[in-house]
Design a protein around this motif. Structure first.
Motif, PDB file in Angstrom:
ATOM      1  N   LEU A  10       1.107  -1.212  -0.172  1.00 54.06           N
ATOM      2  CA  LEU A  10       0.147   0.033   0.033  1.00 54.06           C
ATOM      3  C   LEU A  10       0.741   1.318   0.003  1.00 54.06           C
ATOM      4  N   ARG A  11       2.157   0.581   0.929  1.00 50.60           N
ATOM      5  CA  ARG A  11       2.310   2.547   0.549  1.00 50.60           C
ATOM      6  C   ARG A  11       3.564   2.626  -0.865  1.00 50.60           C
ATOM      7  N   LEU A  12       3.378   1.983  -1.703  1.00 51.76           N
ATOM      8  CA  LEU A  12       4.113   1.785  -2.487  1.00 51.76           C
ATOM      9  C   LEU A  12       3.499   2.807  -3.720  1.00 51.76           C
ATOM     10  N   ARG A  13       2.221   2.623  -3.738  1.00 56.02           N
ATOM     11  CA  ARG A  13       0.537   2.618  -4.521  1.00 56.02           C
ATOM     12  C   ARG A  13       0.984   3.919  -3.920  1.00 56.02           C
ATOM     13  N   LEU A  14       0.229   4.343  -3.055  1.00 50.40           N
ATOM     14  CA  LEU A  14       0.495   5.652  -2.190  1.00 50.40           C
ATOM     15  C   LEU A  14       1.609   6.379  -3.016  1.00 50.40           C
TER      16      LEU A  14
END
Length: 184
Positions: A164-168
């Protein structure tokens, strides 16, 4: 009733909502961040956003909306603590501050991305993620309910969190790029 008055710009209704939910929302944030100042900032941001967007919001369950907003702000705050924190700080000060109107759009897109991300998770990971971040269950409680080890729960959460952090980060990077191109 209170939200209907708030929508009309009634500051007494806003104050009542603030007083009714502030402690609950602070506790929700504190479960994740364990930093009083950050938690106060998160809750304040949620209430500021509620006031600023009161006329455009259509909220059926105010308590659920506020808790979801706090959890989203906590996720954003946690993602800033990653090794990319300097980039996120620069992004916020240099780009987001210039976006005022687009900031709400970015928040909306980020929320949409989080929802899509959660829906795309494998069933087991999604179940654990929702129980932890949405239902506020501890890793011990989740492990007990699902009859799996706490380590498995922690591993699933770590995997989901990093993805999720990567996508954000990609979303924020794209927004920064588009904003820099737009302001030239």
């Amino acid at each position: 009733m209170l939200f209907a008055l708030l929508k009309q710009g009634n500051s007494d209704a806003f104050e009542s909502i603030y007083n009714k939910y502030w402690n609950q929302l602070f506790k929700t944030a504190y479960k994740r961040l364990h930093d009083r100042n950050k938690c106060q900032d998160v809750v304040q941001n949620v209430f500021t956003d509620l006031w600023n967007r009161r006329t455009e919001l259509n909220i059926l369950n105010l308590q659920a909306y506020l808790h979801t907003a706090v959890r989203f702000q906590v996720l954003k705050s946690v993602s800033k603590q990653s090794r990319h924190a300097p980039f996120v700080d620069i992004f916020e000060t240099e780009i987001i501050s210039n976006l005022n109107a687009d900031g709400a759009l970015l928040d909306k897109e980020a929320k949409k991305l989080v929802e899509q991300f959660i829906n795309a998770l494998p069933f087991k990971r999604r179940n654990i993620f929702i129980r932890h971040y949405i239902d506020d269950l501890s890793t011990t409680q989740i492990a007990s309910e699902l009859n799996i080890s706490q380590k498995t729960v922690q591993n699933q959460l770590t995997t989901a969190y990093h993805a999720l952090r990567l996508r954000l980060t990609h979303l924020f990077s794209l927004a920064a790029l588009l904003t820099s191109i737009h302001h030239r």
